[in-house]
Design a protein around this motif. Structure first.
Motif, PDB file in Angstrom:
ATOM      1  N   TYR B  36      12.029   4.593   3.224  1.00  0.00           N
ATOM      2  CA  TYR B  36      12.572   5.196   1.770  1.00  0.00           C
ATOM      3  C   TYR B  36      12.723   6.652   2.449  1.00  0.00           C
ATOM      4  O   TYR B  36      12.264   7.222   3.461  1.00  0.00           O
ATOM      5  CB  TYR B  36      11.180   5.336   0.580  1.00  0.00           C
ATOM      6  CG  TYR B  36      10.432   4.582   0.266  1.00  0.00           C
ATOM      7  CD1 TYR B  36       9.943   3.230   0.805  1.00  0.00           C
ATOM      8  CD2 TYR B  36      10.335   3.972  -0.919  1.00  0.00           C
ATOM      9  CE1 TYR B  36       9.564   2.640   0.127  1.00  0.00           C
ATOM     10  CE2 TYR B  36      10.585   2.960  -2.208  1.00  0.00           C
ATOM     11  CZ  TYR B  36       9.715   1.671  -1.046  1.00  0.00           C
ATOM     12  OH  TYR B  36       9.654   0.822  -1.701  1.00  0.00           O
ATOM     13  N   LEU B  88       9.779   8.058   5.120  1.00  0.00           N
ATOM     14  CA  LEU B  88       9.275   7.621   4.872  1.00  0.00           C
ATOM     15  C   LEU B  88       9.372   5.845   5.443  1.00  0.00           C
ATOM     16  O   LEU B  88       9.724   5.269   4.887  1.00  0.00           O
ATOM     17  CB  LEU B  88       8.228   7.612   3.083  1.00  0.00           C
ATOM     18  CG  LEU B  88       7.748   8.620   2.693  1.00  0.00           C
ATOM     19  CD1 LEU B  88       7.634   9.164   1.351  1.00  0.00           C
ATOM     20  CD2 LEU B  88       6.987   9.535   4.107  1.00  0.00           C
ATOM     21  N   LEU B 101       1.197  -0.530  -0.206  1.00  0.00           N
ATOM     22  CA  LEU B 101       1.978   0.035   0.296  1.00  0.00           C
ATOM     23  C   LEU B 101       1.032   0.934   1.094  1.00  0.00           C
ATOM     24  O   LEU B 101       0.356   1.966   0.131  1.00  0.00           O
ATOM     25  CB  LEU B 101       3.501   1.031   0.090  1.00  0.00           C
ATOM     26  CG  LEU B 101       4.162  -0.344  -0.837  1.00  0.00           C
ATOM     27  CD1 LEU B 101       5.555   0.923  -0.967  1.00  0.00           C
ATOM     28  CD2 LEU B 101       4.794  -1.516   0.123  1.00  0.00           C
ATOM     29  N   PHE B 103       1.603   4.226   3.536  1.00  0.00           N
ATOM     30  CA  PHE B 103       2.523   4.738   4.226  1.00  0.00           C
ATOM     31  C   PHE B 103       2.540   5.886   5.223  1.00  0.00           C
ATOM     32  O   PHE B 103       1.112   6.247   5.412  1.00  0.00           O
ATOM     33  CB  PHE B 103       3.349   5.912   3.210  1.00  0.00           C
ATOM     34  CG  PHE B 103       3.699   5.176   2.211  1.00  0.00           C
ATOM     35  CD1 PHE B 103       3.450   4.915   0.731  1.00  0.00           C
ATOM     36  CD2 PHE B 103       5.218   5.320   1.940  1.00  0.00           C
ATOM     37  CE1 PHE B 103       3.902   4.435  -0.420  1.00  0.00           C
ATOM     38  CE2 PHE B 103       6.024   5.174   0.560  1.00  0.00           C
ATOM     39  CZ  PHE B 103       5.604   4.218  -0.330  1.00  0.00           C
ATOM     40  N   GLY B 104       3.610   6.436   6.415  1.00  0.00           N
ATOM     41  CA  GLY B 104       3.744   7.380   6.705  1.00  0.00           C
ATOM     42  C   GLY B 104       3.505   8.160   6.681  1.00  0.00           C
ATOM     43  O   GLY B 104       4.122   8.822   5.215  1.00  0.00           O
ATOM     44  N   LYS B 105       3.314   9.869   7.139  1.00  0.00           N
ATOM     45  CA  LYS B 105       2.918  10.710   6.967  1.00  0.00           C
ATOM     46  C   LYS B 105       4.667  11.576   6.781  1.00  0.00           C
ATOM     47  O   LYS B 105       4.728  12.248   5.974  1.00  0.00           O
ATOM     48  CB  LYS B 105       2.469  11.681   8.052  1.00  0.00           C
ATOM     49  CG  LYS B 105       1.138  11.520   8.095  1.00  0.00           C
ATOM     50  CD  LYS B 105       0.189  12.976   8.633  1.00  0.00           C
ATOM     51  CE  LYS B 105      -1.230  12.932   8.828  1.00  0.00           C
ATOM     52  NZ  LYS B 105      -1.569  13.904   9.604  1.00  0.00           N
TER      53      LYS B 105
END
Lengths: 113, 113
Positions: B36, B88, B101, B103-105
């Motif tokens: 994203y 993201l 979901l 997510f990573g940072k």
């Protein structure tokens, strides 16, 4: 075709207060998910609603609750606000069974003083 | 618990440069990996990857997945100032029809003129 809309865009509250955030999903979508995004972090899943029921929940305390209405719109309620609840709250909508492509709203920026 | 790690956390480049953003993941039962772009507030969908080695392309952006080594990269060629955003990476939860979901940072990309 309206996308995901959230209100309000900004909100300032004090510790201990309660807050309600609102979300209208993209036209045709029936599933709403809520995410919390703290500064410098990725979004964290709070919960998902479908058919007016909470279907899945992340690691958030019971102070976080929600609701979905027959028109698929949704509310996120947070009770007994803490300073650490300050974050961007994102709503995402999708069609059940087509969940890979979430559509996000622009979020509500909540500041707790 | 599913886990996503992105690197670098931030990156500053000049217009015209090529950038590579990294995402590694740990998930019990892999379904897909999503990228994203988050400008200002609302994350917008870029790619969904499900198979190893198949490159997804959209203009100057491309992404590839390595399911053996559990990582994905997002490439942006000939960067423009409009590419400045947080990127993201996310993976969906491992099973069931519900959809959460992780997510990573994110990677904060700044493209200077």
């Amino acid at each position: 075709d309206a996308g995901v809309t959230q209100s309000p865009t900004h909100l300032i509250k004090t510790r201990g207060q309660q807050v309600t955030l609102r979300c209208s999903p993209k036209s045709g979508h029936d599933t709403v998910s809520w995410y919390q995004q703290a500064l410098g972090q990725g979004p964290q899943f709070i919960f998902q609603y479908y058919e007016e029921e909470e279907r899945q929940r992340g690691n958030f305390p019971d102070r976080f609750s929600g609701h979905q209405f027959p028109n698929y719109s949704s509310e996120l309620n947070v009770n007994a606000l803490l300073l650490g609840d300050s974050a961007l709250y994102l709503c995402a909508s999708s069609l059940l069974g087509q969940n890979e492509k979430l559509f996000f709203g622009s979020g509500t920026q909540l500041s707790v003083l | 618990e599913d886990k996503v790690v992105q690197s670098p956390l931030s990156l500053v480049v000049h217009e015209g440069d090529t950038v590579t953003l990294n995402c590694s993941y740990e998930v019990t039962n892999f379904r897909s990996l999503l990228w994203y772009k988050q400008e200002k507030k609302a994350p917008t969908f870029l790619f969904m990857l499900t198979s190893s080695g198949i490159e997804k392309k959209s203009g100057r952006l491309s992404s590839i997945l390595d399911k053996k080594e559990l990582f994905s990269i997002l490439n942006i060629t000939a960067t423009q100032t409009g590419d400045s955003a947080v990127y993201l990476c996310a993976v969906p939860n491992s099973g069931g029809s519900n959809y959460k979901l992780t997510f990573g940072k994110g990677t904060l990309l700044t493209v200077n003129p």
